[in-house]
Design an enzyme around this catalytic site. Sequence first.
Site, short mmCIF file in Angstrom:
data_model
loop_
_atom_site.label_atom_id
_atom_site.label_comp_id
_atom_site.label_asym_id
_atom_site.label_seq_id
_atom_site.Cartn_x
_atom_site.Cartn_y
_atom_site.Cartn_z
CE LYS A 120 -4.45 1.03 0.17
NZ LYS A 120 -5.61 0.22 -0.28
CG ASP A 140 -7.39 3.24 -0.88
OD1 ASP A 140 -7.86 2.09 -0.86
OD2 ASP A 140 -7.50 4.01 0.11
#
Length: 446
Positions: free
Chosen positions: A125, A165
């Site tokens: 991430k 995201d």
Amino acid sequence: MGYIDRVIKYIEDNYKNEKEFVQSAKEILKSLNKVVEINPIYEKERILERIIIPDRVVMFKVMYEDDNGVNQVHNGYRVQFNNALGPYKGGIRFHPSVNLSILKFLGFEQIFKNALTGLPLGGGKGGSDFDPKGKSEIEIKRFCISFMNELYHYIGSDKDVPAGDIGVGQKEIGYLYGQYKKLTNQSLSGVITGKGVGYGGSLLRKEATGYGLIYFVERMLSQNNDTLKNKRVMISGSGNVALHAAKKAVELGAKVITISDSKGYIYDKKGVDLSLVSEIKEKRKGRIKEYLDYKKDAVYGEGSVYDANINVDIVLPCATQNEIDLDRVKNIINNGCILLAEGANMPLNNEAINYLLELDGFLYAPGKAANAGGVSVSGLEMVQNSQRYYFSSEQVDKMLKEIMYQIHDECINTCLMYGEKPTNYVFGANARGFVRVADAMIAQNL
Ligand code: NDP
Ligand code: 2IT
């Protein structure tokens, strides 16, 4: 003290300042007791100690010039958590709250989510504490270019493949990918996913997380011979995941009665007008409150929709982490909710999750299973990019549905295998994802 408790203590002692990471690590580890008891190899191999530390974390400075000619500086990160199953894979978040703890929790979750998809994807991430809200188009573009000027050193289609995201959608991915091309003189489309259709992007990637969530919910309901027809659905968020989940839920006969943003929520008992929400939030970057300018019968409330007294059947949190605590979960149960599936990552705190797990007959699906549709279609985008080919939207939709059903059924089968209640999706998802990754780590000595 047992193996799991010892590792949890280690995490609590050593990562005190990483609140969200400690929360997600505890949630996953606590559910693995049976798995490590039955498979002593994991303790012998010290797999938990190995899995909780990212392979590496890259932190960098991102500087851009704002419209007033002033240099603005932000923190940039990429957490490369685990590549036992394939290249690090996971989104990039641009939000002022982003810090190492949040990205470590998201990266940790992503390892197990990606394992559940059955595709060859590791977990990672990244992101920045840059706030796109209130910035001009050109400022956002400049920021993306600066972010990639650092990130490009560390990514690659067989190394680490970012995507979007919160705060990072197709437009930002376009700028990031374009800058990667300029820096490397390579058109490696598989280096990032969520690209626009026509320059390497997959049809239905934009829709995939929301659609996948609803396919998962459909499968959960079918356990009780039930369907989405006429169900009242409460959704939080009004971004990519929320809007596409709402659209698919309506397509399957449900009525979406709420939608929200970080300031408040709309309750429209006639059913939320999704094209109006898309016009306000996606096109105009406005506030959800503006819905009232067009729909006089709707109600606007400040704060969280989960504090409101609204009768619902299904709750789909699709905004951000820790939106629902114990009081809020009790509130939605009192208001009639029979099923909760997470579109967001970690929208419930651990107390709220434990409360739901104790409720007889309640259906609760954690994000790493229910929102895996997004990364699944990212995986399919990588397949298309390697083949220099595009799948049709019918093909992608069919594969997405198959993957979501397969994740669902694997959760249930894992529960049965370990003698758990078959609808303990938390156990099923954590155990299935963990075993897949742990075995691959042992085999490769990672
Ligand atoms: P978007 O940026 O498109 O939308 C985010 C939405 O959440 C907005 O409505 C935003 O409101 C709201 N929100 C953000 N932060 C907060 C906050 N602190 N409090 C309340 N509301 C907030 O993001 P996505 O739809 O892509 O992501 C939503 C969730 O889904 C995240 O948890 C993400 O990690 C998860 N997810 C996303 C996937 C994807 O493919 N995009 C895949 C799997 C999970 P506002 O407009 O006011 O900021
Ligand atoms: O949380 C997630 O699964 C995402 N933001 C999507 C990740 C991806 O690589 O598509």
